[in-house]
Enzyme design. Sequence first.
Site, PDB file in Angstrom:
ATOM      1  N   LYS A  14       0.829  -1.216   0.000  1.00 34.75           N
ATOM      2  CA  LYS A  14       0.000   0.000   0.000  1.00 34.75           C
ATOM      3  C   LYS A  14       0.862   1.264   0.000  1.00 34.75           C
ATOM      4  O   LYS A  14       0.579   2.200  -0.725  1.00 34.75           O
ATOM      5  CB  LYS A  14      -0.942   0.020   1.218  1.00 34.75           C
ATOM      6  CG  LYS A  14      -1.907  -1.165   1.278  1.00 34.75           C
ATOM      7  CD  LYS A  14      -2.946  -0.997   2.380  1.00 34.75           C
ATOM      8  CE  LYS A  14      -2.389  -1.052   3.788  1.00 34.75           C
ATOM      9  NZ  LYS A  14      -1.805  -2.347   4.189  1.00 34.75           N
ATOM     10  N   ARG A 128      11.292  -5.777   5.132  1.00 40.51           N
ATOM     11  CA  ARG A 128      11.114  -4.332   5.373  1.00 40.51           C
ATOM     12  C   ARG A 128      11.650  -3.966   6.759  1.00 40.51           C
ATOM     13  O   ARG A 128      12.231  -2.903   6.949  1.00 40.51           O
ATOM     14  CB  ARG A 128       9.619  -3.987   5.249  1.00 40.51           C
ATOM     15  CG  ARG A 128       9.296  -2.526   5.459  1.00 40.51           C
ATOM     16  CD  ARG A 128       7.846  -2.216   5.142  1.00 40.51           C
ATOM     17  NE  ARG A 128       6.919  -2.680   6.173  1.00 40.51           N
ATOM     18  CZ  ARG A 128       5.586  -2.622   6.076  1.00 40.51           C
ATOM     19  NH1 ARG A 128       5.025  -2.132   5.006  1.00 40.51           N
ATOM     20  NH2 ARG A 128       4.814  -3.050   7.051  1.00 40.51           N
ATOM     21  N   ARG A 146      -0.875  -9.179  13.458  1.00 40.20           N
ATOM     22  CA  ARG A 146      -1.407  -8.111  12.599  1.00 40.20           C
ATOM     23  C   ARG A 146      -2.221  -8.702  11.452  1.00 40.20           C
ATOM     24  O   ARG A 146      -3.283  -8.190  11.102  1.00 40.20           O
ATOM     25  CB  ARG A 146      -0.265  -7.233  12.065  1.00 40.20           C
ATOM     26  CG  ARG A 146       0.280  -6.311  13.149  1.00 40.20           C
ATOM     27  CD  ARG A 146       1.689  -5.837  12.824  1.00 40.20           C
ATOM     28  NE  ARG A 146       1.768  -5.009  11.649  1.00 40.20           N
ATOM     29  CZ  ARG A 146       2.899  -4.791  10.970  1.00 40.20           C
ATOM     30  NH1 ARG A 146       4.027  -5.354  11.365  1.00 40.20           N
ATOM     31  NH2 ARG A 146       2.893  -4.007   9.925  1.00 40.20           N
TER      32      ARG A 146
HETATM   33  P1  AMP Z   1       0.166   0.191   9.341  1.00 41.62           P
HETATM   34  O1  AMP Z   1       1.367   1.056   9.170  1.00 41.62           O
HETATM   35  O2  AMP Z   1      -0.979   0.621   8.479  1.00 41.62           O
HETATM   36  O3  AMP Z   1       0.493  -1.267   9.186  1.00 41.62           O
HETATM   37  O4  AMP Z   1      -0.331   0.383  10.844  1.00 41.62           O
HETATM   38  C1  AMP Z   1       0.485   0.063  11.958  1.00 41.62           C
HETATM   39  C2  AMP Z   1      -0.381  -0.133  13.193  1.00 41.62           C
HETATM   40  O5  AMP Z   1      -1.120   1.067  13.471  1.00 41.62           O
HETATM   41  C3  AMP Z   1      -1.441  -1.217  13.079  1.00 41.62           C
HETATM   42  O6  AMP Z   1      -0.920  -2.498  13.382  1.00 41.62           O
HETATM   43  C4  AMP Z   1      -2.481  -0.753  14.083  1.00 41.62           C
HETATM   44  O7  AMP Z   1      -2.085  -1.045  15.405  1.00 41.62           O
HETATM   45  C5  AMP Z   1      -2.430   0.758  13.920  1.00 41.62           C
HETATM   46  N1  AMP Z   1      -3.399   1.265  12.905  1.00 41.62           N
HETATM   47  C6  AMP Z   1      -3.110   1.855  11.702  1.00 41.62           C
HETATM   48  N2  AMP Z   1      -4.228   2.201  11.043  1.00 41.62           N
HETATM   49  C7  AMP Z   1      -5.260   1.817  11.836  1.00 41.62           C
HETATM   50  C8  AMP Z   1      -6.682   1.885  11.710  1.00 41.62           C
HETATM   51  N3  AMP Z   1      -7.268   2.410  10.624  1.00 41.62           N
HETATM   52  N4  AMP Z   1      -7.428   1.380  12.725  1.00 41.62           N
HETATM   53  C9  AMP Z   1      -6.859   0.852  13.828  1.00 41.62           C
HETATM   54  N5  AMP Z   1      -5.548   0.748  14.013  1.00 41.62           N
HETATM   55  C10 AMP Z   1      -4.735   1.222  13.030  1.00 41.62           C
END
Ligand code: AMP
Length: 189
Positions: A14, A128, A146
């Site tokens: 993404k 990564r 996750r």
């Molecule tokens: P990401 O970088 O998108 O993988 O997000 C890293 C972490 O941030 C995730 O594992 C969640 O703990 C939190 N997070 C990011 N976006 C969201 C969302 N829309 N809703 C809830 N938690 C989020």
Amino acid sequence: MLNIVLFGPPGAGKGTQSEKLIQKYGLVHLSTGDLLRSQVAAQTELGIMAKQYMDKGLLVPDEVMIGMIDHKVKENKSAKGFIFDGFPRTVAQAESLDKILANNELSIKKMLALEVNEEELTKRILLRGQTSGRTDDQNEELIRARVKEYQTKTAPVANYYAQQNKFSGINGIGEIEEIFENICKAIEN
Ligand code: AMP
């Protein structure tokens, strides 16, 4: 305005594809993961609270995320459009996003879902983690947590957009350029 949701499990690409979409369409990138990480780094109250969830690979509560996005949409009223990256991650977030956008006379045009299998995701995230500095990218157990959160809470969001005829599945394995071309085709058709 061109408003897009870029969807997919952690490690699906993404972030990479968002950068290319920003360049091509001049959109404002709203990555909730990036927004949260900057709150954590600044040790704000929100960041300290969110970190407790992030460190376990769990989703941060909906109301926190919805408030964050509401604020960002209002802050960028003159944008050409938004790429929502990592949001919405629950059906409640998707419903709220529609309301937030409608209040600003906006709507989502397409939801693009990058599809990648779990083994490939784990491999990519660990790779990564060698350079990203993200602790949640360096522990296989946390990565699996996750992906599990994604499967139970986030995957149903695809259906929410499918019901609105806005869903496009994109094969997320292959050359970055080829994946990008398929995304652009889906946006423009
Ligand atoms: P990401 O970088 O998108 O993988 O997000 C890293 C972490 O941030 C995730 O594992 C969640 O703990 C939190 N997070 C990011 N976006 C969201 C969302 N829309 N809703 C809830 N938690 C989020």
